[in-house]
Design an enzyme around this catalytic site. Structure first.
Site, PDB file in Angstrom:
ATOM      1  N   CYS A  76      68.364  42.722  75.895  1.00 11.99           N
ATOM      2  CA  CYS A  76      67.623  43.879  75.377  1.00 11.99           C
ATOM      3  C   CYS A  76      68.518  44.594  74.367  1.00 11.99           C
ATOM      4  O   CYS A  76      69.528  45.197  74.752  1.00 11.99           O
ATOM      5  CB  CYS A  76      67.244  44.814  76.518  1.00 11.99           C
ATOM      6  SG  CYS A  76      66.359  46.277  75.959  1.00 11.99           S
ATOM      7  N   HIS A 168      61.229  35.180  70.848  1.00  9.71           N
ATOM      8  CA  HIS A 168      60.479  36.008  69.884  1.00  9.71           C
ATOM      9  C   HIS A 168      59.636  35.093  69.001  1.00  9.71           C
ATOM     10  O   HIS A 168      60.111  34.032  68.568  1.00  9.71           O
ATOM     11  CB  HIS A 168      61.431  36.824  69.012  1.00  9.71           C
ATOM     12  CG  HIS A 168      62.176  37.870  69.778  1.00  9.71           C
ATOM     13  ND1 HIS A 168      61.710  39.147  69.951  1.00  9.71           N
ATOM     14  CD2 HIS A 168      63.344  37.804  70.479  1.00  9.71           C
ATOM     15  CE1 HIS A 168      62.558  39.838  70.692  1.00  9.71           C
ATOM     16  NE2 HIS A 168      63.554  39.039  71.044  1.00  9.71           N
ATOM     17  N   GLU A 217      55.805  43.605  73.034  1.00 15.26           N
ATOM     18  CA  GLU A 217      56.882  43.043  73.851  1.00 15.26           C
ATOM     19  C   GLU A 217      56.357  42.302  75.092  1.00 15.26           C
ATOM     20  O   GLU A 217      55.449  42.809  75.775  1.00 15.26           O
ATOM     21  CB  GLU A 217      57.841  44.141  74.319  1.00 15.26           C
ATOM     22  CG  GLU A 217      58.852  44.528  73.259  1.00 15.26           C
ATOM     23  CD  GLU A 217      60.052  45.235  73.852  1.00 15.26           C
ATOM     24  OE1 GLU A 217      60.492  44.851  74.947  1.00 15.26           O
ATOM     25  OE2 GLU A 217      60.524  46.204  73.216  1.00 15.26           O
ATOM     26  N   CYS A 226      62.177  47.308  69.085  1.00 13.90           N
ATOM     27  CA  CYS A 226      62.687  46.182  69.884  1.00 13.90           C
ATOM     28  C   CYS A 226      63.950  45.691  69.181  1.00 13.90           C
ATOM     29  O   CYS A 226      63.877  45.203  68.042  1.00 13.90           O
ATOM     30  CB  CYS A 226      61.644  45.078  69.970  1.00 13.90           C
ATOM     31  SG  CYS A 226      62.192  43.640  70.899  1.00 13.90           S
ATOM     32  N   GLY A 229      64.158  42.013  68.870  1.00 14.04           N
ATOM     33  CA  GLY A 229      63.087  41.651  67.928  1.00 14.04           C
ATOM     34  C   GLY A 229      63.505  41.879  66.484  1.00 14.04           C
ATOM     35  O   GLY A 229      63.229  41.053  65.601  1.00 14.04           O
TER      36      GLY A 229
END
Ligand SMILES: N[C@H](CCC[C@H](N)C(=O)O)C(=O)O
Length: 292
Positions: A76, A168, A217, A226, A229
């Protein structure tokens, strides 16, 4: 048993953090169950995810992230910046350079401070992107892994899959304003080409140095930002010739500076981490209740 939950956010991507280095939380409730309860925006505190501070034998500390639906993720990007500020300012790890063990490998955080020694930003070495279909994982329906056609409803998206320790699906569109994100997002997230599901980024290229992104997400739905991301978008931008190796990624919650370093092959990003509030709560045999 009582624990402290601390709410923080990175560009509006919000998390609840708990220090479980002693394992008391895990002894009373599964992290997935705790995440599903406390992240609920109606029956709980509300957050995109739950982050645990854990011990590590190989790094300075361990990091775990659970989505608000109770699923675990490998990494994350916004959450690791909150984690770094949390452990520094709570004097758990008073180091400005810290190596953190995550489910997808070690990550290095460099803290930036102001004169008062408050963390004003965190630069993260996110490591290299994973691009092989089996690393993402992605069941590739074509003999290429860039701009792969993926049918969703009446749309034939061109997907560039990238993993930053979590999957992703990056999709470039001419315009992202007004797209049905809450329709397309879950359909791509759960597409059979992604056996472990995926995070989804819809991207509008503004220039070689600037891209605008809207995110759906995995395990959390629409978020304001994100971090992994943003890194995946930069990598896909380079792979498809749409961006340089350094770009500003504009998300609804704010912007992140991202670079894919040619020499090391690592992706770096820097951004903020903010405190929101702290609370105590009781945990008993699989259920949590807030202290009255
Ligand atoms: N939903 C993600 C985890 C959180 C990632 C995101 N919040 C970030 O800042 O990178 C997943 O299931 O892989």
């Amino acid at each position: 048993m009582e624990i402290t939950l601390t709410k923080m956010h990175g560009l509006g991507n919000d998390f609840l953090l708990a220090d479980d280095r002693k394992g008391f939380v895990a002894a009373n409730i599964s992290y997935g169950e705790l995440a599903a309860q406390v992240c609920d925006r109606h029956f709980g505190i509300g957050a995109d995810g739950l982050i645990l501070i854990l011990p590590s034998t190989s790094c300075d500390l361990g990091f775990a992230i659970w989505n608000s639906d109770g699923s675990e993720a490998g990494m994350c990007g916004n959450g690791i910046r909150c984690f770094a500020r949390y452990v520094y300012e709570k004097n758990i790890l008073r180091q400005k350079i810290m190596t953190i063990e995550t489910a997808s490998g070690p990550v290095i955080c460099l803290l930036e401070n102001d004169g008062e020694d408050l963390v004003t930003g965190v630069r993260v070495d996110m490591g290299p992107p994973r691009l092989l279909p089996e690393e993402i994982p992605f069941i590739c329906p074509a003999d290429k892994t860039i701009e792969v056609p993926l049918k969703v409803l009446d749309q034939a998206f061109q997907v560039t899959p990238v993993s930053m320790g979590n999957p992703h699906a990056v999709i470039f569109l001419d315009k992202i304003e007004g797209i049905p994100l809450e329709v397309w997002g879950p359909l791509v997230e759960k597409h059979p080409a992604f056996p472990e599901k995926t995070n989804v980024e819809f991207v509008e290229v503004l220039s070689k140095e600037k891209m605008r992104v809207r995110v759906w997400e995995r395990g959390a739905g629409v978020t304001l930002a994100c971090g992994t991301g943003a890194c995946a978008v930069l990598v896909a931008g380079v792979l498809t010739g749409r961006s340089g190796r350094r770009a500003e990624i504009l998300l609804p919650g704010g912007s992140l500076a991202v670079e894919w370093d040619e020499r090391s092959g690592h992706v770096y990003k820097r951004g903020p981490a903010e405190w929101v509030f702290e609370t105590r709560m009781k945990i008993k045999a699989g259920h949590c209740g807030f202290l009255r």
